[in-house]
Design a protein around this motif. Sequence first.
Motif, short mmCIF file in Angstrom:
data_model
loop_
_atom_site.label_atom_id
_atom_site.label_comp_id
_atom_site.label_asym_id
_atom_site.label_seq_id
_atom_site.Cartn_x
_atom_site.Cartn_y
_atom_site.Cartn_z
N LYS A 1 27.59 30.35 36.04
CA LYS A 1 28.56 31.30 35.65
C LYS A 1 30.19 30.60 36.01
N ASP A 2 30.97 31.20 35.21
CA ASP A 2 32.34 30.75 35.67
C ASP A 2 33.22 31.20 36.86
N ILE A 3 34.40 30.96 37.14
CA ILE A 3 34.94 31.93 38.18
C ILE A 3 36.58 32.21 37.36
N VAL A 4 36.96 33.32 37.74
CA VAL A 4 38.16 34.04 37.12
C VAL A 4 39.23 34.14 38.41
N ILE A 5 40.26 33.38 38.25
CA ILE A 5 41.31 33.69 39.20
C ILE A 5 42.17 34.63 38.68
N THR A 6 42.44 35.61 39.68
CA THR A 6 43.03 36.84 39.35
C THR A 6 44.32 37.00 40.26
N SER A 7 44.69 36.40 41.22
CA SER A 7 45.89 36.21 41.77
C SER A 7 46.02 35.10 42.57
N ILE A 8 47.40 34.75 42.41
CA ILE A 8 47.87 33.35 43.33
C ILE A 8 48.98 33.73 44.36
N PHE A 9 50.20 33.87 43.63
CA PHE A 9 51.38 34.07 44.09
C PHE A 9 51.78 35.40 44.21
N ARG A 10 52.22 36.10 45.12
CA ARG A 10 52.81 37.40 45.07
C ARG A 10 54.21 37.57 45.90
N SER A 11 54.98 38.23 45.27
CA SER A 11 56.21 38.67 46.19
C SER A 11 56.37 39.65 46.82
N LYS A 12 57.30 40.10 47.59
CA LYS A 12 57.17 41.15 48.55
C LYS A 12 57.09 42.32 47.69
N LYS A 13 57.82 42.49 46.55
CA LYS A 13 57.63 43.70 45.76
C LYS A 13 56.31 44.08 45.27
N GLU A 14 55.59 43.09 44.75
CA GLU A 14 54.21 43.07 44.34
C GLU A 14 53.26 43.53 45.54
N GLN A 15 53.77 42.89 46.77
CA GLN A 15 52.78 43.27 47.97
C GLN A 15 52.93 44.92 48.26
N LYS A 16 54.35 45.26 48.07
CA LYS A 16 54.62 46.81 48.11
C LYS A 16 53.69 47.55 47.40
N GLU A 17 53.73 47.17 46.14
CA GLU A 17 53.17 47.86 44.98
C GLU A 17 51.68 48.01 45.37
N ILE A 18 50.99 47.10 45.94
CA ILE A 18 49.61 47.02 46.02
C ILE A 18 49.16 48.07 47.53
N TYR A 19 50.03 47.73 48.37
CA TYR A 19 49.67 48.44 49.78
C TYR A 19 50.61 49.49 50.24
N GLY A 20 51.51 49.89 49.31
CA GLY A 20 52.52 50.99 49.43
C GLY A 20 53.59 50.44 50.50
N PHE A 21 53.51 49.39 51.33
CA PHE A 21 54.57 49.06 52.05
C PHE A 21 54.81 47.47 52.03
N PRO A 22 55.78 46.73 52.33
CA PRO A 22 55.74 45.31 52.26
C PRO A 22 54.98 44.54 53.30
N LYS A 23 53.64 44.44 53.10
CA LYS A 23 52.78 43.99 54.06
C LYS A 23 52.69 42.51 54.01
N PRO A 24 53.02 41.78 55.17
CA PRO A 24 52.84 40.20 54.96
C PRO A 24 51.59 39.67 54.38
N SER A 25 51.69 38.58 53.47
CA SER A 25 50.17 38.25 52.86
C SER A 25 50.41 36.76 52.74
N THR A 26 49.18 35.92 52.95
CA THR A 26 49.16 34.61 52.66
C THR A 26 49.64 34.25 51.10
N HIS A 27 49.55 35.29 50.26
CA HIS A 27 49.77 34.94 48.84
C HIS A 27 51.31 34.84 48.57
N MET A 28 52.11 35.52 49.59
CA MET A 28 53.55 35.10 49.51
C MET A 28 53.99 33.78 50.09
N GLU A 29 53.18 33.19 50.55
CA GLU A 29 53.30 31.64 51.03
C GLU A 29 52.36 30.56 50.21
N TRP A 30 51.77 30.88 49.19
CA TRP A 30 51.03 29.92 48.48
C TRP A 30 49.81 29.46 49.08
#
Length: 133
Positions: free
Chosen positions: A40-69
């Motif tokens: 099978k193949d792999i499908v990448i669905t997310s790499i970098f996220r901004s603080k705004k995108e993190q807040k949209e996902i979690y409801g608050f600006p949760k720190p994430s390794t996505h925000m640091e590449w």
Amino acid sequence: MIKFKTDREEVEFETLKKKNPLLIKIVEFIEKFVTATFKKDIVITSIFRSKKEQKEIYGFPKPSTHMEWRAVDIRSNIYSDVQCKQLKDAVNAAFTYDKKRPEMKVALWHQVNDNGYHFHLQTHPNTEALKNG
């Protein structure tokens, strides 16, 4: 084959090659494992996220390794539960997140809110490839 959810992830993958070569190595390890083991193949669905995108996902600006590449998400609903566990275990046998914190893993198979399960791959400055990685 490595595929991308959108053009954005494809562009970010090129940037990731410069920002985090070890994470690229982990993604390539997964691509080889999935191709050889599951055909099978792999499908990448997310790499970098901004603080705004993190807040949209979690409801608050949760720190994430996505925000640091330092993270990549990969679609998991194209594999069986058994295959997901095999893939997660293979990655974590090949790479160590941080020897000082062995409970932390490079590969997680988890769900965030109601967004469904996915693989979350993450690196740390102490992440290392083991012999089979």
